[in-house]
Enzyme design. Structure first.
Site, short mmCIF file in Angstrom:
data_model
loop_
_atom_site.label_atom_id
_atom_site.label_comp_id
_atom_site.label_asym_id
_atom_site.label_seq_id
_atom_site.Cartn_x
_atom_site.Cartn_y
_atom_site.Cartn_z
N CYS A 168 -30.06 -7.94 24.65
CA CYS A 168 -29.59 -7.37 25.91
C CYS A 168 -30.54 -7.76 27.04
CB CYS A 168 -29.57 -5.85 25.84
SG CYS A 168 -28.07 -5.18 25.15
N ARG B 202 -21.23 -5.86 19.98
CA ARG B 202 -22.53 -5.92 19.29
C ARG B 202 -22.86 -4.58 18.63
NH1 ARG B 202 -27.08 -6.68 22.87
NH2 ARG B 202 -28.02 -6.01 20.93
N LYS C 224 -26.09 1.59 14.13
CA LYS C 224 -26.52 0.19 14.17
C LYS C 224 -28.05 0.11 14.20
CE LYS C 224 -26.84 -1.84 18.36
NZ LYS C 224 -28.13 -2.48 18.66
N ASN C 225 -28.68 0.96 15.01
CA ASN C 225 -30.13 0.86 15.18
C ASN C 225 -30.93 1.37 13.97
OD1 ASN C 225 -29.75 -0.37 17.59
ND2 ASN C 225 -30.47 1.33 18.86
N ASP D 287 -30.39 4.76 25.98
CA ASP D 287 -29.13 4.18 25.53
C ASP D 287 -27.92 5.02 25.94
OD1 ASP D 287 -30.40 2.00 24.49
OD2 ASP D 287 -30.14 2.55 22.38
C1 UD1 Z 1 -34.87 0.17 20.62
C2 UD1 Z 1 -33.38 0.22 20.46
C3 UD1 Z 1 -32.69 0.19 21.82
C4 UD1 Z 1 -33.25 1.30 22.70
C5 UD1 Z 1 -34.77 1.26 22.75
C6 UD1 Z 1 -35.38 2.44 23.48
C7 UD1 Z 1 -33.06 -0.92 18.35
C8 UD1 Z 1 -32.57 -2.10 17.62
N1 UD1 Z 1 -32.98 -0.95 19.68
O1 UD1 Z 1 -35.16 -1.05 21.27
O2 UD1 Z 1 -31.31 0.38 21.62
O3 UD1 Z 1 -32.76 1.12 24.02
O4 UD1 Z 1 -35.31 1.26 21.43
O5 UD1 Z 1 -34.96 3.62 22.89
O6 UD1 Z 1 -33.50 0.04 17.75
N2 UD1 Z 1 -42.41 -2.67 24.84
C9 UD1 Z 1 -43.54 -3.39 25.12
N3 UD1 Z 1 -44.09 -4.16 24.12
C10 UD1 Z 1 -43.56 -4.21 22.87
C11 UD1 Z 1 -42.41 -3.47 22.59
C12 UD1 Z 1 -41.85 -2.70 23.59
O7 UD1 Z 1 -44.04 -3.36 26.25
O8 UD1 Z 1 -44.11 -4.92 22.03
C13 UD1 Z 1 -41.79 -1.85 25.90
C14 UD1 Z 1 -40.38 -2.29 26.25
O9 UD1 Z 1 -40.37 -3.34 27.17
C15 UD1 Z 1 -39.79 -1.01 26.79
C16 UD1 Z 1 -40.46 0.07 25.94
O10 UD1 Z 1 -41.63 -0.53 25.40
O11 UD1 Z 1 -40.17 -0.84 28.13
C17 UD1 Z 1 -39.62 0.61 24.83
O12 UD1 Z 1 -39.10 -0.48 24.08
P1 UD1 Z 1 -38.78 -0.36 22.53
O13 UD1 Z 1 -38.83 1.07 22.10
O14 UD1 Z 1 -39.61 -1.34 21.79
O15 UD1 Z 1 -37.28 -0.84 22.49
P2 UD1 Z 1 -36.65 -1.60 21.28
O16 UD1 Z 1 -37.33 -1.16 20.03
O17 UD1 Z 1 -36.53 -3.03 21.57
#
Ligand code: UD1
Length: 426
Positions: A120, A400, A22-23, A308
């Site tokens: 989530c 999801r 999915k990701n 995850d």
């Molecule tokens: C993706 C995955 C999710 C997984 C996560 C971490 C998808 C669709 N989802 O989520 O399943 O749990 O990676 O492996 O691929 N952060 C910031 N600012 C930002 C972006 C992120 O502070 O602009 C922080 C987040 O709050 C978190 C950390 O960075 O603490 C990692 O988040 P991120 O890697 O961005 O997660 P997602 O990409 O949303």
């Protein structure tokens, strides 16, 4: 609202097949925005987030044909005209990954209006790094009534060092950079296999990318991308969930159609827990090696132990002899499964980012509530070894991201059934 009814006690035996990730599928579908030609994606999983992304792209004017009934779960996406480059709140609110359309939309059309994401409930989950990066590439971004509105004539390549490693942030900026003017250099990038998968699609579309899968990615912008055909990687989190299902039930399970290279941290942890693992080219067999032993985990960015898989590992830790600590380093509010596991008889205490699990505790069936996608999987795993019939409410969270989860588990001997509306009719 659908529920699962799970009767515990059966060891899982046989072969279970892993679906597409999915990701990976979500950013790859968003990448189709970057070209007016058709993009064909194979191995797209039939899960609710994909349906949400289909709605999102269609609402912007794209033609999307999800071919689940046909071979390879093949999906055709054509964004010939993007008449309405808006990601509407009604669609975005259920899926945080919707922010992935921000980069490709502005790169292709020079304008994007994207509602602030939901998804989530595992912490604040800001998208400031996506915004900061696009601004560095020349976009003007304003916040307007719950929407981010981004504009530019043409994005310009930039040198961006991510303050924090972000998976979708890396993917969003990578997509934006493919059509930017000049070179982009990104440092402190996510190295997750999903980033590499997206880069492979973008390269097939004509993008010039070096270093995907490492911390430093270099992109030479091009003026146009073309159509391509791409097969999505197997889902490493689904595969990992099944490995734990085999281990926790003391079964003998062959997890097929997966990519063992993406499962390194989990496999070595399971071996430390005393589980027997045989790794093949595209499958992993998991067998009971006697009593499970406690072992600590700390979640990290890839190639570390994935956040995850944290909730599912915690279910396993309740069945291991000894005390395991589980430290969550990526998200600040990702212990919502703990309360429900405790209701099933687990002995878990939380202090800050660390949960201490004292095993081995017999689990009892109970009525439990799913709070997010991976927490739901954790509760199913616990229910598979609980005494009696567990009822899991709000399995829409699980829908999801897991394709035909209960059917796959039933195929290897689990007693699990769905009650309520049939998936897809809600
Ligand atoms: C993706 C995955 C999710 C997984 C996560 C971490 C998808 C669709 N989802 O989520 O399943 O749990 O990676 O492996 O691929 N952060 C910031 N600012 C930002 C972006 C992120 O502070 O602009 C922080 C987040 O709050 C978190 C950390 O960075 O603490 C990692 O988040 P991120 O890697 O961005 O997660 P997602 O990409 O949303």
């Amino acid at each position: 609202m659908d529920k699962f009814v799970v009767r515990g006690g059966n060891p899982l035996l046989g072969t279970i097949k892993v679906s597409g990730a999915k990701n990976s599928a979500l950013p790859c579908m968003a990448a189709a925005i970057l070209t007016e030609d058709e993009v064909i994606l194979e191995n797209i999983p039939q899960v609710r987030d994909i349906e949400t992304e289909r709605k999102l792209l269609t609402s912007m004017g794209a033609e999307v044909e999800l071919g689940y009934g046909r071979a390879q779960h093949r999906t055709h996406i054509k964004c010939a005209i993007l008449s309405d480059p808006v990601a509407k709140y009604e669609i975005v609110k259920t899926m945080r990954a919707s922010s992935l359309v921000l980069g490709p939309l502005i790169a292709r059309t020079g304008i994007a209006r994207v509602a602030m994401p939901g998804g989530c409930a595992i912490g604040g989950r800001p998208i400031d790094l996506h915004i900061k990066g696009l601004e560095a590439m020349g976009a003007t971004i304003v916040y307007d009534h719950g929407y981010l509105e981004a504009r530019t004539d043409r994005l310009k390549g930039a040198h961006i060092v991510f303050d924090k490693i972000t998976v979708t942030g890396t993917e969003d900026l990578l997509m934006a950079a493919t059509l930017a003017e000049g070179e982009s250099l990104f440092e402190n990038c996510a190295r997750e296999p999903e980033v590499t998968d997206l880069a492979a699609l973008l390269t097939a579309m004509g993008a010039k990318i070096e270093g995907a899968g490492t911390g430093t990615i270099r992109v030479q912008g091009v003026s146009k991308l073309h159509g391509a055909r791409h097969r999505i990687n197997p889902d490493r989190i689904e595969a990992g969930t099944f490995l734990i299902a085999g281990a926790i039930t003391g079964g003998d399970l062959n997890v097929d159609c997966c990519e063992p290279k993406h499962l390194g941290a989990l496999i070595s942890k399971l071996e430390q827990c005393g589980v027997k693992i045989d790794v093949g080219t595209d499958h992993v067999r998991v067998r009971s090696g006697g009593e499970l032993k406690a072992s600590d985990i700390t979640t990290e960015e890839y190639p570390g132990f994935p956040t995850d898989m944290q909730a599912q590992y915690m279910a396993l830790a309740t069945q291991a002899e000894g005390t395991s600590t589980v430290t969550e380093n990526i998200f600040e509010n990702r212990f919502m499964h703990v309360q429900e596991l405790i209701r099933m008889g687990a002995n878990i205490t939380i202090s800050g980012r660390t949960a201490t699990v004292r095993g081995k505790t017999p689990l009892q069936s109970a009525a439990v509530m799913c709070s997010d996608l991976r927490a739901s999987a954790s509760l199913v795993l616990a229910a598979l070894v609980a005494d009696g019939e567990t009822i899991l409410d709000r399995v829409y969270h699980l829908d999801r991201g897991y394709e035909h989860f209960e059917e796959k588990l039933r195929g290897v001997g689990a007693q699990i059934r769905r009650m309520g509306d049939v998936f897809g009719k809600k």
